[in-house]
Design a protein around this motif. Sequence first.
Motif, PDB file in Angstrom:
ATOM      1  N   ASP A 119      38.759  37.264  35.746  1.00  0.00           N
ATOM      2  CA  ASP A 119      37.720  36.880  34.803  1.00  0.00           C
ATOM      3  C   ASP A 119      36.808  35.864  35.505  1.00  0.00           C
ATOM      4  O   ASP A 119      37.294  34.915  36.114  1.00  0.00           O
ATOM      5  CB  ASP A 119      38.359  36.238  33.570  1.00  0.00           C
ATOM      6  N   CYS A 121      34.078  33.181  34.817  1.00  0.00           N
ATOM      7  CA  CYS A 121      33.400  32.375  33.801  1.00  0.00           C
ATOM      8  C   CYS A 121      33.573  30.913  34.185  1.00  0.00           C
ATOM      9  O   CYS A 121      34.408  30.576  35.016  1.00  0.00           O
ATOM     10  CB  CYS A 121      33.984  32.635  32.413  1.00  0.00           C
ATOM     11  N   CYS A 123      33.856  28.433  31.604  1.00  0.00           N
ATOM     12  CA  CYS A 123      34.330  27.618  30.479  1.00  0.00           C
ATOM     13  C   CYS A 123      35.704  26.978  30.708  1.00  0.00           C
ATOM     14  O   CYS A 123      35.977  25.897  30.220  1.00  0.00           O
ATOM     15  CB  CYS A 123      34.297  28.399  29.176  1.00  0.00           C
ATOM     16  N   GLU A 124      36.565  27.633  31.473  1.00  0.00           N
ATOM     17  CA  GLU A 124      37.867  27.017  31.750  1.00  0.00           C
ATOM     18  C   GLU A 124      37.728  25.868  32.744  1.00  0.00           C
ATOM     19  O   GLU A 124      38.639  25.061  32.898  1.00  0.00           O
ATOM     20  CB  GLU A 124      38.862  28.040  32.334  1.00  0.00           C
ATOM     21  N   CYS A 131      30.288  28.041  28.957  1.00  0.00           N
ATOM     22  CA  CYS A 131      30.430  29.091  29.967  1.00  0.00           C
ATOM     23  C   CYS A 131      29.388  28.998  31.075  1.00  0.00           C
ATOM     24  O   CYS A 131      29.388  29.791  32.011  1.00  0.00           O
ATOM     25  CB  CYS A 131      30.365  30.463  29.306  1.00  0.00           C
ATOM     26  N   SER A 175      32.442  37.146  32.145  1.00  0.00           N
ATOM     27  CA  SER A 175      32.588  37.080  30.692  1.00  0.00           C
ATOM     28  C   SER A 175      31.709  36.006  30.075  1.00  0.00           C
ATOM     29  O   SER A 175      31.880  35.636  28.920  1.00  0.00           O
ATOM     30  CB  SER A 175      34.056  36.791  30.333  1.00  0.00           C
ATOM     31  N   TYR A 202      31.693  42.178  30.822  1.00  0.00           N
ATOM     32  CA  TYR A 202      31.859  41.932  29.393  1.00  0.00           C
ATOM     33  C   TYR A 202      30.441  42.106  28.820  1.00  0.00           C
ATOM     34  O   TYR A 202      29.718  41.130  28.636  1.00  0.00           O
ATOM     35  CB  TYR A 202      32.313  40.510  29.142  1.00  0.00           C
ATOM     36  N   PHE A 210      37.970  35.160  16.855  1.00  0.00           N
ATOM     37  CA  PHE A 210      39.241  35.682  17.351  1.00  0.00           C
ATOM     38  C   PHE A 210      39.594  35.229  18.773  1.00  0.00           C
ATOM     39  O   PHE A 210      40.561  35.691  19.345  1.00  0.00           O
ATOM     40  CB  PHE A 210      39.265  37.207  17.238  1.00  0.00           C
ATOM     41  N   ARG A 215      41.422  29.954  23.608  1.00  0.00           N
ATOM     42  CA  ARG A 215      40.844  28.650  23.957  1.00  0.00           C
ATOM     43  C   ARG A 215      41.912  27.567  23.950  1.00  0.00           C
ATOM     44  O   ARG A 215      41.853  26.617  24.726  1.00  0.00           O
ATOM     45  CB  ARG A 215      39.684  28.326  23.018  1.00  0.00           C
ATOM     46  N   GLN A 231      26.760  34.150  23.373  1.00  0.00           N
ATOM     47  CA  GLN A 231      27.522  35.330  22.956  1.00  0.00           C
ATOM     48  C   GLN A 231      26.813  35.985  21.770  1.00  0.00           C
ATOM     49  O   GLN A 231      26.024  35.357  21.082  1.00  0.00           O
ATOM     50  CB  GLN A 231      28.951  34.920  22.575  1.00  0.00           C
ATOM     51  N   LYS A 258      33.992  43.494  23.204  1.00  0.00           N
ATOM     52  CA  LYS A 258      34.985  42.459  22.917  1.00  0.00           C
ATOM     53  C   LYS A 258      34.544  41.631  21.721  1.00  0.00           C
ATOM     54  O   LYS A 258      33.378  41.223  21.696  1.00  0.00           O
ATOM     55  CB  LYS A 258      35.112  41.576  24.153  1.00  0.00           C
ATOM     56  N   VAL A 283      41.708  40.997  21.741  1.00  0.00           N
ATOM     57  CA  VAL A 283      41.728  39.590  22.173  1.00  0.00           C
ATOM     58  C   VAL A 283      42.875  38.781  21.573  1.00  0.00           C
ATOM     59  O   VAL A 283      43.636  39.262  20.726  1.00  0.00           O
ATOM     60  CB  VAL A 283      40.374  38.887  21.865  1.00  0.00           C
ATOM     61  N   SER A 284      42.926  37.518  21.995  1.00  0.00           N
ATOM     62  CA  SER A 284      44.033  36.631  21.634  1.00  0.00           C
ATOM     63  C   SER A 284      44.253  36.530  20.124  1.00  0.00           C
ATOM     64  O   SER A 284      45.387  36.546  19.657  1.00  0.00           O
ATOM     65  CB  SER A 284      43.789  35.240  22.218  1.00  0.00           C
TER      66      SER A 284
HETATM   67  C1  PBG Z   1      35.859  33.186  28.866  1.00  0.00           C
HETATM   68  C2  PBG Z   1      36.654  34.157  28.060  1.00  0.00           C
HETATM   69  C3  PBG Z   1      37.104  34.045  26.743  1.00  0.00           C
HETATM   70  C4  PBG Z   1      37.880  35.171  26.512  1.00  0.00           C
HETATM   71  C5  PBG Z   1      37.839  35.954  27.655  1.00  0.00           C
HETATM   72  N1  PBG Z   1      37.061  35.322  28.604  1.00  0.00           N
HETATM   73  C6  PBG Z   1      36.959  32.949  25.755  1.00  0.00           C
HETATM   74  C7  PBG Z   1      35.647  32.675  25.141  1.00  0.00           C
HETATM   75  O1  PBG Z   1      34.629  33.323  25.404  1.00  0.00           O
HETATM   76  O2  PBG Z   1      35.625  31.676  24.408  1.00  0.00           O
HETATM   77  C8  PBG Z   1      38.628  35.463  25.251  1.00  0.00           C
HETATM   78  C9  PBG Z   1      39.856  36.282  25.434  1.00  0.00           C
HETATM   79  C10 PBG Z   1      40.789  36.247  24.277  1.00  0.00           C
HETATM   80  O3  PBG Z   1      40.515  35.667  23.216  1.00  0.00           O
HETATM   81  O4  PBG Z   1      41.861  36.840  24.421  1.00  0.00           O
HETATM   82  N2  PBG Z   1      34.534  33.067  28.511  1.00  0.00           N
END
Ligand code: PBG
Length: 335
Positions: A119, A121, A123-124, A131, A175, A202, A210, A215, A231, A258, A283-284
């Motif tokens: 992935d 991005c 944001c992490e 992001c 993403s 993405y 979701f 997060r 987004q 997604k 997703v999560s």
């Molecule tokens: C990073 C990212 C996210 C997810 C995938 N890549 C989180 C977001 O955009 O806040 C979500 C995946 C999930 O919820 O399983 N931008």
Amino acid sequence: MSQFPSVRPRRLRRTDTIRRMVRETVLRADDFVYPMFVKAGQGLREPIPSMPGQFRLSPDEAVALAREAWALGVPAVLLFGIPEEKDAVGSAAADPDEAVQRTVRALKGALPDLCVMTDVCLCEYTDHGHCGVLGRAPGAAADAPPEVLNDPSLERLAEAALSHARAGADVVAPSDMMDGRVGHIRRALDDEGYDHVAILSYAAKYASAFYGPFREAAGSTPRQGDRRGYQMDPGNAREALREVALDVGEGADMVMVKPALPYLDVLARVRATVDLPVAAYHVSGEYAMLEAAARAGWLDRERAILETLTSIRRAGADLVLTYHALDAARLLATA
Ligand code: PBG
């Protein structure tokens, strides 16, 4: 004496054999991509409270779990990184010694045939949790909150993607939802000779409730504001087709919708519009919802997993990114 009804669909539902013969959508382990969270350390398998059954893994444990996935027939994993240090521009995202890059190298060494996706991005990796990089747009009021700036973010994302390619990633998956990032990443990869590395974009990623458990897992909740400035708005479907067309034009090899279940209509429309492989991310929050109901005894977990993943395939996904990948592959193997 012909009597109504002469057409009886139930004839083809009478036995398991006939049902198997006329089944239109068949789920296979080959359809799954297993997302994993990785962080520095050794022998680490930290449970994620809002995603029971999922863990933050050190590189060695990620290899162990990927080995299990591969043995079950799951062909691919997708890596998310949890860095030790965050800063304003997400520098750690492109660090060759970060967990994602280390894990990619370890996975390619241990399981050379596994498809390793990363992935891409910020944001992490940013201390603000957005992001992209923050700044003030030209003309914005001096006291206006900072915004996520598009073009300055592209360079950072391309550097991250390149560092994943250098580590050996087969597929990079941006993403972030910045405009133009697929083309930018494609050029950066090609310029360094990584023209064989594929991009899973993405493409239609919605600003969704979701993603909550993710997060929490990745510590990537924005400190201020939300992601609605980049987004997509949940009310829009035509716009998803425009996003997909843009990414295809910029060189995406595969496109993603997604989340999955709340956007199956979008998935079906994207499927009808492009001939590239289409992915959907279960997703999560979708995972957490099902697991919570199953734990409460309100759903038959195994049936709900397979029905859910089948619905995503039926709506048009070639690839399904899901935290249920190993469980589903196990269920399919014993079905
Ligand atoms: C990073 C990212 C996210 C997810 C995938 N890549 C989180 C977001 O955009 O806040 C979500 C995946 C999930 O919820 O399983 N931008």
